[in-house]
Design an enzyme around this catalytic site. Structure first.
Site, short mmCIF file in Angstrom:
data_model
loop_
_atom_site.label_atom_id
_atom_site.label_comp_id
_atom_site.label_asym_id
_atom_site.label_seq_id
_atom_site.Cartn_x
_atom_site.Cartn_y
_atom_site.Cartn_z
N GLU A 203 5.17 -2.38 12.64
CA GLU A 203 3.90 -2.43 11.91
C GLU A 203 2.68 -2.44 12.83
OE1 GLU A 203 3.99 -1.62 9.08
OE2 GLU A 203 5.95 -2.16 8.31
N ASN B 59 9.72 5.20 3.75
CA ASN B 59 11.05 5.82 3.60
C ASN B 59 11.08 7.19 4.28
OD1 ASN B 59 11.59 3.70 1.54
ND2 ASN B 59 10.21 4.95 0.32
N HIS C 38 5.38 5.86 11.15
CA HIS C 38 6.67 5.17 11.01
C HIS C 38 7.86 6.13 11.04
CE1 HIS C 38 5.74 1.00 10.43
NE2 HIS C 38 5.01 1.18 9.35
N GLY D 58 0.83 -1.20 0.00
CA GLY D 58 0.00 0.00 0.00
C GLY D 58 0.86 1.25 0.00
N GLU E 254 1.92 5.51 7.63
CA GLU E 254 3.29 5.71 7.15
C GLU E 254 3.99 6.84 7.88
OE1 GLU E 254 4.40 3.37 5.38
OE2 GLU E 254 2.42 2.53 4.96
#
Length: 882
Positions: free
Chosen positions: A355, A300, A336, A296, A333
């Protein structure tokens, strides 16, 4: 897992900095490129060998220098193809060994490697994505075979080694300088802002250099090249005195579809900075829409890559459900950037740390911004139930799964790491209190910033914040496979609670039932307490209305006595949506395992005729669809379940109708679509007639005949009920639409056909170059929704395996997902044996776990069908449905 159990690189050399330079990119034909990587490193003890990771890379000149610039060793000239004695490559371990004629002594060294690699089309490493441009792009834009191309990277878990030689393990962190030579008319992006652009010595080219990154793992390095444009906003908060720029990049012509994502991203950066008490650490936050992308998205640092459907939304033509999805994926994201990037798991066995947490806190952010969406009931209906389904199989694995070799990790990017991981975090947060929990997380992040951490480090921080022994609570949850079911027996004013492992197959062996989980009971109207033994009596309980697991925060099933489940079904107004979803999910799962019955499930569902919650209806719809799938081969039962579904859904479907009001809320719109779908698929004549009428208006040239939120259901019903004409019209729409969600909706709708000829034509389309590899599994899986054609997918796979595997084998993540989702719903022991025999002589390394899950799932459903078929038929007949 002990360090000695890991198959890791030798610890004689530790990298501290990379300088990566890429040039001579062949934008077409071979798609080759050249590069030089300079690695500053510390040598711990004298060695004549340096072992590092490479994959599909030709190593050229290698040079080692001392930190003071003096040459310590002579040049070694070699090539991958020549297999020179100085460089040896082990394909299985994806490692190259650089051998020297004398020791490299302790201290600081600079390792310089020239190499040649390829921009592949496998969605891993440094790769190319084909697309049809929305506008006429500059002449510099790569073009081949009628498609334009963009270039980007995907390095998680172990594919940085495909792009440049490196020490590709998560705890070998370093800083990175990056530069790339590209055509003058294109744009280059990387983790950090552009430091400089200069003309190349070659005409028509420029060299783009980027600022140095923070210390980070190799899998977080990223770059992209293409004909890009962007939309921009800035954070409201200041970071080091400035409002950070937040941008969403797309290929030219699509940037207006990125404005919703931009809105989500800019405020999410601020939200997490406040929540964690740690400022976002980079000077920019970029998001990139990538046309071909296996996952998905990918987190980075500073340059998050997204599949187009995860970041693009076309106001007025996109289905509003994609807003929910985009908001969540962006929040996941960006979480993260702290939890995974700033602090990284020490090794891949603790992937869940990244995750599971990002999943939970992603929903926390969406709930903060959109409280009206009621996302925690969505979490219970989707994440929690999906985690239960996988973890109820013997084929499951612990959250913290042993990973000896990093190359094994692809198959654990699954519902256990993400959804079970987030579910137990939600359980723990609920127990400790969210404020305490977040304080512990903040302390954990601050203590391990720019480093690596383990699960125990998080438990220690939470224990200190809460003054409770979190290690004792949580270790069984992360290190032991499975979860418990609590079986309730009643006496006046008290209940007995017994915990045991739950298996969907219902055949738990004594040696599989030795775990004692810490279980927060959360009984309504009683003081909080936890079950810490196998069996316990709970006194002073209201016999009439007690319910365990308030808001379904605990990761366990509850098995009530049948008469009490019936009472709860008559008192639904007392419970939250999360409670209702939990009751349905538990009853359905217990029917499958044999600890409950299908009759009890249907009796419970009869009480939901007047239900108005979209989230609750989504759980009802899933449970009914599973029943109809398992018992589809018995025509009398299939008819009875269809009649049951019609009776349950008709009042709500007819009440909500087809018309959207301008001020209608998001959940009402989603409920309308779901009820129309359930009613239509059960054969509701009025619904099917209306769907056909609206489709014909659209097909006759009225682009606004179908509301954007109803395209999926109108297309699917017409494909299912229609033939060649409807199929061709939707296929034509698939080829013409410019919206990302429009393509996905068309593709999955085509998979609802019941015509064997069209099924095979559809599968030919799925496995052609016209459909991106990332979309193949979702397209093929849509066929499994129809029991009548499900077997045709398996027949096609057998008869065209060479073609199917050739299209899928380039990307292990996609291959595993396809096998698992395409075959798990066959519910026939004979087919399970056939599947095992078919794959016996195949190389199944990329999807061997998927095959075990398929076998376990088929066995479970087949066993359920055999056990409950007669009693289900009797219930349907007694109640007038069959």
């Amino acid at each position: 897992m002990a360090l000695t159990d890991r198959d890791t690189l030798p610890d004689v050399l530790k990298p501290t900095h990379y300088d990566v330079s890429l040039f001579d990119l062949e934008l077409g034909g071979s798609w080759a490129y050249k590069g030089t990587v300079k690695i500053e490193a510390t040598v711990a003890k004298p060695t004549k060998e340096i072992v590092l990771n490479t994959n599909d890379i030709s190593v050229g000149e290698v040079e080692v220098k001392a930190a003071d610039g003096l040459i310590k060793l002579a040049l070694i000239r070699s090539s991958y193809s020549a297999r020179a004695s100085g460089v040896s490559f082990d394909k299985k371990s994806e490692r190259s060994t650089l051998s020297f004629d004398k020791d490299i002594t302790n201290g600081q060294v600079l390792l310089k490697i020239d190499f040649v690699a390829t921009m592949n089309d496998a969605m891993v490493g440094f790769y190319r994505s084909k697309y049809t441009s929305a506008v006429t792009p500059p002449s510099d834009t790569p073009i081949e075979g009628g498609f334009h191309y963009m270039l980007s990277t995907q390095f998680q878990a172990c594919d940085a080694r495909r792009a440049f030689p490196c020490f590709d393990e998560p705890n070998l962190k370093a800083t990175f300088d990056f530069e790339i030579e590209i055509p003058t008319g294109l744009v280059a992006m990387s983790n950090m802002p552009v430091k400089s652009e200069r003309e190349s010595s070659k005409p028509g080219l420029k060299v783009v250099s980027f600022d140095r990154t923070p210390v980070m793992s190799t899998y977080l390095l990223a770059w992209a090249v293409g004909d890009f444009e962007y939309v921009e906003a800035h954070t409201q908060r200041k970071y080091n005195g400035i409002n950070i720029p937040v941008r969403v990049y797309t290929t030219r012509g699509l940037k207006e579809q990125a404005r919703y994502a931009l809105e989500c991203a800019s405020r999410t950066v601020d939200y997490f900075s406040e929540l964690f008490g740690i400022d976002y650490p980079l000077p920019k936050s970029d998001l990139m829409a990538v046309h071909e992308f296996a996952a998905g998205a990918m987190e980075n640092w500073g340059l998050v890559m997204y599949r187009t459907t995860s970041v693009l939304f076309d106001e007025g033509s996109s289905d509003s459900s994609y807003k929910n999805y985009i908001a969540y994926v962006i929040a996941h994201e960006l979480a993260h950037q702290w939890f995974g990037n700033l602090v990284t798991m020490d090794w891949w066995n603790e992937l869940w740390l990244n995750e599971g947490f990002a999943t939970w806190v992603g929903w926390l952010a969406v709930d903060h911004f959109y409280p009206e969406w009621n996302v925690w009931s969505q979490f219970v209906a989707e994440s929690l139930q999906e985690a239960f389904r996988l973890d109820s199989l013997r084929a499951s694995h612990p959250i913290e799964v042993p990973v000896r070799n990093a190359l094994e990790v692809d198959q654990i990017f699954d519902d256990i790491s993400y959804r079970k991981g987030s579910s137990i975090i939600r359980m723990l947060s609920s127990h400790l209190g969210q404020e305490t929990f977040i304080r512990g997380v903040s302390n954990y992040l601050k203590a391990h910033a720019y480093g690596n951490a383990k699960t125990d480090d998080l438990w220690s921080a939470l224990s200190e914040a809460s003054k409770q022994d979190v290690h004792a609570f949580m270790n069984p949850w992360v290190r032991i496979i499975g979860f418990p079911v609590l079986t309730i027996t009643e006496e006046p004013r008290q209940i007995s609670v017994r915990q045991s492992r739950f298996l969907a197959s219902g055949d738990v062996k004594p040696e599989e039932d030795e775990t004692v989980w810490w279980i927060p009971l959360n009984i309504n109207n009683t003081a909080p307490r936890a079950l810490t033994t196998k069996f316990e009596v709970v006194r002073d309980v209201d016999d009439a209305s007690y319910k365990l697991n308030k808001d379904q925060c605990g990761f366990y099933r509850t098995n009530y006595p049948p008469h009490h489940l019936e009472k709860l079904g008559q008192s639904l107004h007392l419970f939250s949506n999360e409670d209702k979803i939990g009751l349905i999910g538990d009853a359905a799962a217990l029917a499958v395992s044999g600890e409950g019955t299908t009759a009890s499930l249907l009796g419970l569902l009869e009480g939901f005729t007047g239900e108005s919650s979209y989230r609750v209806w989504s759980q009802i719809a899933f449970s009914l669809a599973h029943l109809r799938s398992v018992f589809s081969s018995n025509e009398v039962i299939a008819t009875g379940l269809r009649e049951f579904t019609l009776k349950l859904v008709t009042p709500s479907a007819e009440k909500i109708g087809w018309t959207f009001s301008p001020d209608e809320n998001y959940l009402t719109g989603q409920l309308r679509r779901l009820l129309i779908s359930v009613a239509g698929n059960a054969g509701h004549k009025g619904t099917i007639t209306d769907a056909k009428r609206i489709f014909q208006l659209w097909a006759s040239g009225d682009p606004n005949a179908i509301h954007a939120n109803l395209r999926s259901v109108v297309f699917a019903l017409n494909i299912s009920e229609g033939g060649r004409d409807e199929f061709d019209k939707v296929k034509d729409a698939y080829r013409k639409t410019e919206s990302a969600d429009g393509k996905e909706i068309c593709l999955t709708s085509l998979g609802r056909t019941k015509d064997p000829v069209l099924v095979n034509e559809y599968l030919d389309l799925i496995f052609s170059d016209e459909v991106a590899v990332q979309d193949m599994h979702s397209g093929a899986v849509s066929l499994t929704g129809s029991p009548k054609v499900r077997h045709l997918l398996w027949e096609y796979m057998k008869n065209n395996w060479k073609r199917v595997s050739a299209r899928l084998s380039s990307n292990n993540v996609v291959f595993e997902r396809f096998v698992r989702l395409s075959l798990a719903r066959l519910a026939d022991e004979g087919l399970a044996s056939e599947i095992r025999a078919f794959f016996a002589d195949k190389d199944t390394g990329a999807y061997d776990r998927a095959l075990v899950i398929v076998s376990d799932s088929i066995h479970t459903d087949a066993r359920y069908k055999t056990r409950d078929e007669a009693s289900l038929l009797e219930w349907l007949q007694v109640h007038g449905y069959a």
